[in-house]
Scaffold this active site. Structure first.
Site, PDB file in Angstrom:
ATOM      1  N   LYS A 139       0.830  -1.209   0.000  1.00  0.00           N
ATOM      2  CA  LYS A 139       0.000   0.000   0.000  1.00  0.00           C
ATOM      3  C   LYS A 139       0.871   1.268   0.000  1.00  0.00           C
ATOM      4  O   LYS A 139       2.079   1.193   0.249  1.00  0.00           O
ATOM      5  CB  LYS A 139      -0.930  -0.039   1.225  1.00  0.00           C
ATOM      6  CG  LYS A 139      -1.951  -1.205   1.186  1.00  0.00           C
ATOM      7  CD  LYS A 139      -2.874  -1.168   2.395  1.00  0.00           C
ATOM      8  CE  LYS A 139      -3.884  -2.304   2.360  1.00  0.00           C
ATOM      9  NZ  LYS A 139      -4.841  -2.244   3.509  1.00  0.00           N
ATOM     10  N   TYR A 176     -12.230  -2.031  -3.646  1.00  0.00           N
ATOM     11  CA  TYR A 176     -12.775  -2.226  -2.297  1.00  0.00           C
ATOM     12  C   TYR A 176     -14.310  -2.157  -2.282  1.00  0.00           C
ATOM     13  O   TYR A 176     -14.894  -1.819  -1.252  1.00  0.00           O
ATOM     14  CB  TYR A 176     -12.177  -1.190  -1.336  1.00  0.00           C
ATOM     15  CG  TYR A 176     -10.840  -1.599  -0.738  1.00  0.00           C
ATOM     16  CD1 TYR A 176     -10.670  -2.839  -0.121  1.00  0.00           C
ATOM     17  CD2 TYR A 176      -9.750  -0.726  -0.752  1.00  0.00           C
ATOM     18  CE1 TYR A 176      -9.461  -3.205   0.455  1.00  0.00           C
ATOM     19  CE2 TYR A 176      -8.536  -1.085  -0.174  1.00  0.00           C
ATOM     20  CZ  TYR A 176      -8.401  -2.325   0.424  1.00  0.00           C
ATOM     21  OH  TYR A 176      -7.202  -2.683   1.002  1.00  0.00           O
ATOM     22  N   ASN A 179      -1.745  -0.134   7.036  1.00  0.00           N
ATOM     23  CA  ASN A 179      -1.222  -1.427   7.482  1.00  0.00           C
ATOM     24  C   ASN A 179      -0.386  -2.131   6.402  1.00  0.00           C
ATOM     25  O   ASN A 179      -0.336  -3.354   6.348  1.00  0.00           O
ATOM     26  CB  ASN A 179      -2.365  -2.313   8.006  1.00  0.00           C
ATOM     27  CG  ASN A 179      -3.432  -2.555   6.952  1.00  0.00           C
ATOM     28  OD1 ASN A 179      -3.292  -2.146   5.800  1.00  0.00           O
ATOM     29  ND2 ASN A 179      -4.493  -3.242   7.338  1.00  0.00           N
ATOM     30  N   HIS A 216      -1.953  -5.507   1.429  1.00  0.00           N
ATOM     31  CA  HIS A 216      -3.243  -6.151   1.172  1.00  0.00           C
ATOM     32  C   HIS A 216      -2.969  -7.566   0.679  1.00  0.00           C
ATOM     33  O   HIS A 216      -1.992  -7.799  -0.029  1.00  0.00           O
ATOM     34  CB  HIS A 216      -4.029  -5.404   0.086  1.00  0.00           C
ATOM     35  CG  HIS A 216      -5.194  -6.216  -0.424  1.00  0.00           C
ATOM     36  ND1 HIS A 216      -6.412  -6.225   0.197  1.00  0.00           N
ATOM     37  CD2 HIS A 216      -5.275  -7.105  -1.453  1.00  0.00           C
ATOM     38  CE1 HIS A 216      -7.216  -7.076  -0.441  1.00  0.00           C
ATOM     39  NE2 HIS A 216      -6.554  -7.614  -1.440  1.00  0.00           N
ATOM     40  N   GLU A 254      -9.732  -9.797  -7.806  1.00  0.00           N
ATOM     41  CA  GLU A 254      -8.713  -8.759  -7.566  1.00  0.00           C
ATOM     42  C   GLU A 254      -7.582  -8.808  -8.602  1.00  0.00           C
ATOM     43  O   GLU A 254      -7.108  -7.769  -9.052  1.00  0.00           O
ATOM     44  CB  GLU A 254      -8.162  -8.908  -6.144  1.00  0.00           C
ATOM     45  CG  GLU A 254      -9.216  -8.555  -5.092  1.00  0.00           C
ATOM     46  CD  GLU A 254      -8.755  -8.829  -3.669  1.00  0.00           C
ATOM     47  OE1 GLU A 254      -7.634  -9.351  -3.473  1.00  0.00           O
ATOM     48  OE2 GLU A 254      -9.526  -8.509  -2.747  1.00  0.00           O
TER      49      GLU A 254
HETATM   50  N1  UDP Z   1      -9.692  -0.797   7.424  1.00  0.00           N
HETATM   51  C1  UDP Z   1      -9.802   0.351   8.171  1.00  0.00           C
HETATM   52  N2  UDP Z   1     -10.544   0.315   9.325  1.00  0.00           N
HETATM   53  C2  UDP Z   1     -11.160  -0.814   9.754  1.00  0.00           C
HETATM   54  C3  UDP Z   1     -11.053  -1.985   8.982  1.00  0.00           C
HETATM   55  C4  UDP Z   1     -10.306  -1.943   7.826  1.00  0.00           C
HETATM   56  O1  UDP Z   1      -9.258   1.396   7.821  1.00  0.00           O
HETATM   57  O2  UDP Z   1     -11.814  -0.788  10.820  1.00  0.00           O
HETATM   58  C5  UDP Z   1      -8.908  -0.769   6.174  1.00  0.00           C
HETATM   59  C6  UDP Z   1      -7.520  -1.435   6.298  1.00  0.00           C
HETATM   60  O3  UDP Z   1      -6.593  -0.728   5.475  1.00  0.00           O
HETATM   61  C7  UDP Z   1      -7.806  -2.826   5.778  1.00  0.00           C
HETATM   62  C8  UDP Z   1      -8.802  -2.528   4.646  1.00  0.00           C
HETATM   63  O4  UDP Z   1      -9.606  -1.481   5.161  1.00  0.00           O
HETATM   64  O5  UDP Z   1      -6.623  -3.470   5.350  1.00  0.00           O
HETATM   65  C9  UDP Z   1      -9.687  -3.678   4.235  1.00  0.00           C
HETATM   66  O6  UDP Z   1     -10.324  -4.198   5.384  1.00  0.00           O
HETATM   67  P1  UDP Z   1     -10.397  -5.764   5.641  1.00  0.00           P
HETATM   68  O7  UDP Z   1     -11.338  -5.990   6.770  1.00  0.00           O
HETATM   69  O8  UDP Z   1     -10.676  -6.468   4.349  1.00  0.00           O
HETATM   70  O9  UDP Z   1      -8.916  -6.114   6.173  1.00  0.00           O
HETATM   71  P2  UDP Z   1      -7.724  -6.963   5.502  1.00  0.00           P
HETATM   72  O10 UDP Z   1      -8.338  -8.032   4.651  1.00  0.00           O
HETATM   73  O11 UDP Z   1      -6.885  -6.000   4.700  1.00  0.00           O
HETATM   74  O12 UDP Z   1      -6.952  -7.512   6.666  1.00  0.00           O
HETATM   75 MG    MG Z   2      -9.782  -7.911   3.159  1.00  0.00          MG
END
Ligand code: UDP
Ligand code: MG
Length: 137
Positions: free
Chosen positions: A9, A49, A112, A115, A126
């Site tokens: 990211k 997303y 974080n 992805h 994706e």
């Molecule tokens: N995210 C966020 N706040 C939250 C949950 C997710 O900003 O409470 C963001 C974070 O960058 C995350 C992305 O949205 O990686 C997609 O969320 P997901 O639950 O799919 O998490 P991931 O699969 O990336 O672990």
């Molecule tokens: Mg996810």
């Protein structure tokens, strides 16, 4: 062999962690089957997303994902979808297991670093969102 979409990211690129993250993947035995740097448009990020469009964090997430260039990769390996998720660690770095990418380098639940696709179905969507067949080796 399974494939997954991995993204370094904008925070990971800004923090000069491209090499570190790719090194984690390659030393694990994953093969990089495709790779490109791209600065996403708003609609490219929103489409990616789409599943999160109703979530309260969506607008901020789109701003973050379009804040700078990122690295898109297709990783190939045995059980790579699940194993990549394990290497990444939990979404919130505070909950990520020690030694995972997010535990080591992530700043917050949003910023974080990486992805990774979470299922075969999402990997297919994706990868197709960002790569055409002739870009995957
Ligand atoms: N995210 C966020 N706040 C939250 C949950 C997710 O900003 O409470 C963001 C974070 O960058 C995350 C992305 O949205 O990686 C997609 O969320 P997901 O639950 O799919 O998490 P991931 O699969 O990336 O672990
Ligand atoms: Mg996810």
């Amino acid at each position: 062999m399974q494939k997954t979409l991995s993204i370094i990211k904008p925070d990971g690129v800004a923090k000069k962690l491209i090499g570190e993250v790719v090194s984690v993947f390659e030393s694990t035995g994953f093969r990089v089957a495709a790779m490109k740097m791209k600065w996403l448009s708003k609609s490219e990020a929103e489409g990616f997303y789409y599943v999160h469009r109703e979530r309260p964090f969506f607008q901020e997430l789109i701003e973050f994902m379009t804040s700078g260039p990122l690295i898109l990769m297709v990783l190939e390996g045995e059980d790579v979808i699940k194993r990549n998720r394990e290497l990444m660690g939990a979404t919130d770095p505070a909950e990520a297991a020690a030694g995972t990418i997010r535990a080591r380098w992530a700043h917050s639940k949003q910023n974080n670093i990486v992805h990774g696709s979470d299922s075969e179905e999402s990997a297919k969507f994706e990868i197709g969102h960002f790569f055409s067949g002739i870009e995957i080796f």
